[in-house]
Scaffold this motif. Structure first.
Motif, PDB file in Angstrom:
ATOM      1  N   SER A  84     -10.785   4.753  -2.522  1.00 25.37           N
ATOM      2  CA  SER A  84     -10.824   3.634  -3.456  1.00 25.37           C
ATOM      3  C   SER A  84     -12.237   3.444  -4.003  1.00 25.37           C
ATOM      4  CB  SER A  84     -10.357   2.354  -2.752  1.00 25.37           C
ATOM      5  OG  SER A  84     -10.457   1.239  -3.602  1.00 25.37           O
ATOM      6  N   LEU A 104      -1.555   2.442  -4.757  1.00 26.03           N
ATOM      7  CA  LEU A 104      -1.884   1.039  -4.529  1.00 26.03           C
ATOM      8  C   LEU A 104      -2.452   0.842  -3.138  1.00 26.03           C
ATOM      9  CD1 LEU A 104       0.544   1.013  -6.739  1.00 26.03           C
ATOM     10  CD2 LEU A 104       0.780  -1.369  -6.096  1.00 26.03           C
ATOM     11  N   ARG A 119      -3.146  -3.598  -5.250  1.00 25.54           N
ATOM     12  CA  ARG A 119      -3.986  -3.269  -6.394  1.00 25.54           C
ATOM     13  C   ARG A 119      -3.976  -1.761  -6.623  1.00 25.54           C
ATOM     14  NH1 ARG A 119      -9.297  -6.959  -7.163  1.00 25.54           N
ATOM     15  NH2 ARG A 119      -8.282  -8.988  -7.081  1.00 25.54           N
ATOM     16  N   THR A 177      -1.834   7.256   1.113  1.00 23.74           N
ATOM     17  CA  THR A 177      -3.148   7.028   0.515  1.00 23.74           C
ATOM     18  C   THR A 177      -3.601   8.277  -0.224  1.00 23.74           C
ATOM     19  OG1 THR A 177      -4.252   7.735   2.555  1.00 23.74           O
ATOM     20  CG2 THR A 177      -3.821   5.372   2.283  1.00 23.74           C
ATOM     21  N   VAL A 227      -5.555   1.704  -7.181  1.00 20.05           N
ATOM     22  CA  VAL A 227      -6.838   2.342  -6.891  1.00 20.05           C
ATOM     23  C   VAL A 227      -6.950   3.732  -7.508  1.00 20.05           C
ATOM     24  CG1 VAL A 227      -7.142   1.066  -4.741  1.00 20.05           C
ATOM     25  CG2 VAL A 227      -5.981   3.282  -4.699  1.00 20.05           C
ATOM     26  N   PRO A 247     -10.668  -1.141  -7.169  1.00 20.18           N
ATOM     27  CA  PRO A 247      -9.259  -1.494  -7.380  1.00 20.18           C
ATOM     28  C   PRO A 247      -9.068  -2.310  -8.655  1.00 20.18           C
ATOM     29  CG  PRO A 247      -9.935  -1.918  -5.116  1.00 20.18           C
ATOM     30  CD  PRO A 247     -11.188  -1.646  -5.887  1.00 20.18           C
ATOM     31  N   THR A 290       0.853  -1.180   0.000  1.00 20.95           N
ATOM     32  CA  THR A 290       0.000   0.000   0.000  1.00 20.95           C
ATOM     33  C   THR A 290       0.893   1.235   0.000  1.00 20.95           C
ATOM     34  OG1 THR A 290      -1.835  -1.073   1.164  1.00 20.95           O
ATOM     35  CG2 THR A 290      -1.714   1.324   1.299  1.00 20.95           C
TER      36      THR A 290
END
Length: 272
Positions: free
Chosen positions: A150, A56, A60, A145, A62, A153, A44
Motif C-alpha cells: 500500500s 482493497l 479503501r 493482498t 490500494v 489508499p 480487505t
C-alpha cells in the motif's frame, strides 16, 4: 354506469427522495454497488471484474490493474524515474513481509513523492477501465493482498467520483467510445488543424493496428490521457477507428446431384 369521484381524506405518502449531498459523499452513481458495499464493510481483498481488478485494504483501494492500462512498473521505468533492473530486482525479492515498493524506498532507489505520484496515476488510470460497465458480475476474494504493498489508499467514493468525471469528459470531447479500443487509422484532411506535442506523439504511432491503450503503452504514458488525445484527434478529423473487415461470403451449397456428377467425371478421367 356512473363514475363516482372520491376525494381522499389524507394525502398520499410522498415518494422517497435520494439526498443529493449524501449521494455525493458516497460517490453514488451506479458505478459499482458491490464496491460501495465492500467499502462500508471495510473489507480487505481483491475485487475482480471483467476488465481488471481492485485491491482493497480496510475498505479503501490500494491498487488497481487492467490489461487496458500500463502498470506502475512501466510508468516508473519508461522515462528514467527508476531503472528497469532495479524494479525487477525488487519484485524478485518481495516476500510476505516486504512489499516491492517498500524495498525500493528503503533502498533509496525511489523517492516517496515520485512513487506516490506514479502510483496514484496508475491506480486511477486502471480503475477507469475496471469500473467500466460490464455484462458479467464481479467477484470478491477476501484476504488477498497485492505484492506491491500500500502506497496511498484511495477512498471508494473519491474513486467513483473521478471515474464518473472522466466518463463525462470523454463523452463531451467525442461521444463514440469505439475509438477507445479499436485499431486506429490516420485520416488525410486537406487542411489539418494544429495539434499539441502530446497529440503529435500519439498521431505518429497510429498505424492501423495499435489501439489507444497500445499507444499509451508504447509511449510509456497513462491510458486515460491517451484516450482523451485520441478522441480529440478523432474530433479534429485526423484519426478514425479502422473499419471492420467485410464478412466472408458463404460458400455455395453443394447438392447431391452435384456430388454425383463430380464422381462420374472423376471415374471417366480415371478410365482414360
Amino acid at each position: 354506469m356512473t363514475a363516482v369521484r372520491t376525494t381522499p381524506t389524507t394525502p398520499p405518502p410522498r415518494l422517497p427522495v435520494r439526498a443529493k449531498a449524501a449521494a455525493g459523499d458516497r460517490g453514488w452513481g451506479g458505478v459499482s454497488p458491490m464496491l460501495t458495499r465492500l467499502a462500508a464493510e471495510e473489507a480487505t481483498g481483491v475485487l475482480v471484474r471483467e476488465r481488471g481488478s481492485l485491491h482493497l485494504v480496510d475498505g479503501r483501494v490500494v491498487h488497481a490493474e487492467s490489461p487496458s492500462a500500463p502498470g506502475l512498473d512501466l510508468l516508473l521505468t519508461a522515462h528514467g524515474t527508476l531503472r528497469a533492473e532495479a524494479w525487477e530486482a525488487a519484485a524478485r525479492a518481495t516476500d510476505d513481509r516486504h512489499a516491492t515498493t517498500r524495498l525500493l524506498l528503503d533502498g533509496g532507489l525511489l523517492s516517496p513523492g515520485a512513487l506516490e505520484l506514479c502510483h496514484l496515476g496508475a491506480l486511477y488510470d486502471a480503475a477507469y477501465f475496471v469500473l467500466a460497465p460490464s455484462s458479467t458480475p464481479g467477484r470478491f476474494r477476501y484476504g488477498v493482498t497485492h505484492p506491491l504493498g500500500s502506497v496511498r489508499p484511495v477512498p471508494v467514493a473519491a474513486l467513483e467520483r473521478e471515474t464518473l468525471r472522466r466518463r463525462d469528459l470523454l463523452h463531451r470531447v467525442w461521444p463514440d467510445a469505439a475509438t477507445d479500443g479499436a485499431p486506429l487509422v490516420r485520416a488525410d484532411p486537406v487542411a489539418p488543424p494544429p495539434v499539441t506535442a502530446r497529440q503529435a506523439a500519439v498521431l505518429a504511432r497510429v498505424d492501423g493496428v495499435r489501439t489507444a491503450p497500445d499507444i499509451a503503452r508504447a509511449l510509456g504514458r497513462r491510458a486515460y490521457p491517451t484516450l482523451l488525445d485520441v478522441r480529440r484527434l478523432v474530433s479534429a478529423g485526423l484519426v478514425s477507428p479502422r473499419a471492420p473487415a467485410p464478412a466472408a461470403e458463404p460458400l455455395p451449397d453443394v447438392t447431391d446431384p452435384d456430388i454425383t456428377l463430380l464422381k462420374r467425371l472423376r471415374d471417366a478421367l480415371e478410365a482414360l
